[in-house]
Design a protein around this motif. Structure first.
Motif, PDB file in Angstrom:
ATOM      1  N   TYR A  98       0.835  -1.203   0.000  1.00 52.15           N
ATOM      2  CA  TYR A  98       0.000   0.000   0.000  1.00 52.15           C
ATOM      3  C   TYR A  98       0.871   1.256   0.000  1.00 52.15           C
ATOM      4  N   PHE A 135       1.039   4.079  -2.899  1.00 47.02           N
ATOM      5  CA  PHE A 135       0.760   5.461  -2.521  1.00 47.02           C
ATOM      6  C   PHE A 135       1.889   6.379  -2.986  1.00 47.02           C
ATOM      7  N   MET A 193      -5.071   3.741   5.374  1.00 40.57           N
ATOM      8  CA  MET A 193      -6.108   4.615   4.848  1.00 40.57           C
ATOM      9  C   MET A 193      -6.317   5.828   5.748  1.00 40.57           C
ATOM     10  N   THR A 207      -3.729   8.237   4.771  1.00 42.75           N
ATOM     11  CA  THR A 207      -4.035   8.782   3.452  1.00 42.75           C
ATOM     12  C   THR A 207      -5.107   9.869   3.526  1.00 42.75           C
ATOM     13  N   CYS A 208      -6.065   9.696   4.432  1.00 45.45           N
ATOM     14  CA  CYS A 208      -7.168  10.653   4.577  1.00 45.45           C
ATOM     15  C   CYS A 208      -6.836  11.799   5.534  1.00 45.45           C
ATOM     16  N   SER A 213      -7.786   6.391  -1.389  1.00 47.00           N
ATOM     17  CA  SER A 213      -7.301   5.282  -0.557  1.00 47.00           C
ATOM     18  C   SER A 213      -7.927   3.954  -0.978  1.00 47.00           C
TER      19      SER A 213
END
Length: 394
Positions: A216, A220, A264, A267-268, A281
């Protein structure tokens, strides 16, 4: 990843080089670089504000059983719901407050696209405000041509390595293969070591979960750098460490849901909001599924590319103008990440082929669950935002 440079018009010869706006206040030119996340800032006050956001094997006979026991708990799901509620709330507030203020004039956009230098004297006060907001929000990055990830290309399905996990044919020019963007990252140049030479005892059954975390963070990083981490390996490697709990914080997620939720959530966070938030995400989870579905050879090439990223980041760090203490601290983190990635390369090489399709299946299930949670939260917020009808029209 493109960088937008703003230069002052009337400067002396000694300070004529382009300068970058402070990422924190968006008012002054930056003078310093955070050694951990590579953010640019202008003063001690901005550094303090910024630092609040900058937080410092399977065995062959039981792979399937270990994976089947990896189940999310209620607490993990509750945390994910809280993350989604907070993200959608902030997203709505931003959309209400900003309106059309981040729009740039056609003239400014054309200058950026043509690579021209933007000078502050060329902009009106209103345009200056819009321009700085666009830098902070990531609006300018949307003008960059989208990159197609190598794992989404048909050629990724035919990656082949030797039985020892290395390249079948050694490249004639090793430097060119490691310092330029190729369609598919090349595999290791030397045979991978057996796990028994790297550790005592048996590998942890949680390594499959850790692979998800690392894949991940790799996806990213490459997506935010538009596929070109070579342009800024130190910035890319520190970004990867901020996303991966396994590499950056020495975390040990125990379930697929726990690993994905942690990634996630980062990411947020406000730091990466310009990337696309929750929908971005979820797209990264799809990238993880795609990589797992390609099988062990693609995974080894992916991890090898990640290893080279950390090695290049460490080389770049040596030329940074930072204190010896900070350099040593960051070097230690990069070397630790590089070693972990290499160990996982060797571990992946020794796993049965069916491991990856099974693991991809588990991630698909979690993706569906997380997507549904996101839709439920969004629908609930939409329902709650509607005004109550006081008088029913007859």
């Amino acid at each position: 990843m493109e960088k937008v440079i703003v230069a002052e018009a009337n400067t002396s010869t000694s300070s004529s080089e382009p300068r970058i706006i402070c990422r924190v206040c968006q008012k002054q030119f930056s003078q310093y670089t955070c050694p951990r996340c590579n953010s640019r800032y202008c003063s001690l006050q901005c550094y303090k504000r910024h630092s609040l956001r900058c937080t410092e094997s399977f065995m062959r006979e039981n792979v399937m059983e270990e994976l089947k026991q990896v189940q999310p708990d209620d607490e993990t799901k509750r945390k994910m719901v809280d993350i989604l509620k907070r993200f959608h709330s902030e997203e709505e507030m931003n959309s209400e407050d900003d309106g059309d203020e981040t729009m740039l004039s056609e003239e400014i956009i054309q200058k950026v696209l043509s690579g021209e230098e933007i000078k502050l004297e060329d902009l009106s006060p209103e345009e200056t405000k819009h321009f700085r907001r666009a830098i902070a929000s990531g609006e300018l990055s949307k003008l960059i041509e989208p990159w197609t990830p190598w794992w989404r290309k048909p050629s990724a399905r035919s990656i082949s390595l030797s039985p020892e996990g290395c390249q079948l044919v050694k490249a004639l020019d090793v430097q060119s293969t490691t310092d330029t963007i190729s369609e598919i990252p090349v595999g290791p140049e030397s045979p991978l070591q057996p796990l028994k030479q790297l550790m005592r005892g048996e590998p942890s059954p949680l390594l499959a979960v850790h692979v998800i975390d690392i894949l991940y963070s790799y996806c990213f990083t490459l997506r935010l750098y538009n596929g070109d981490w070579h342009s800024d390996p130190l910035g890319a490697s520190t970004m990867a460490l901020s996303i991966s709990k396994v590499l950056g914080d020495a975390g040990r997620p125990e379930t697929v849901t726990e690993a994905l939720t942690a990634c996630m959530e980062e990411t947020c966070s406000p730091i990466y909001r310009q990337a696309g938030g929750f929908s971005f995400s979820i797209g990264l989870v799809d990238d993880v599924i795609c990589l797992l579905s390609l099988g062990p050879h693609a995974l080894i090439c992916c991890l090898c590319d990640f290893q080279r990223l950390f090695q290049a980041g460490e080389r770049m760090l040596q030329s940074e103008n930072i204190s010896k203490r900070e350099r040593n601290k960051t070097t230690q983190k990069l070397r630790s990440a590089e070693r972990k990635v290499y160990f996982l390369m060797c571990w992946v090489h020794e796993q049965p082929a069916e491991t990856w399709s099974t693991l991809a299946g588990f991630v698909k299930v979690e993706k569906a669950s997380l997507s549904q949670l996101g839709e439920n939260v969004k629908a609930e917020r939409k329902r709650m935002s509607k005004p109550n009808t006081l008088i029913q029209e007859v």
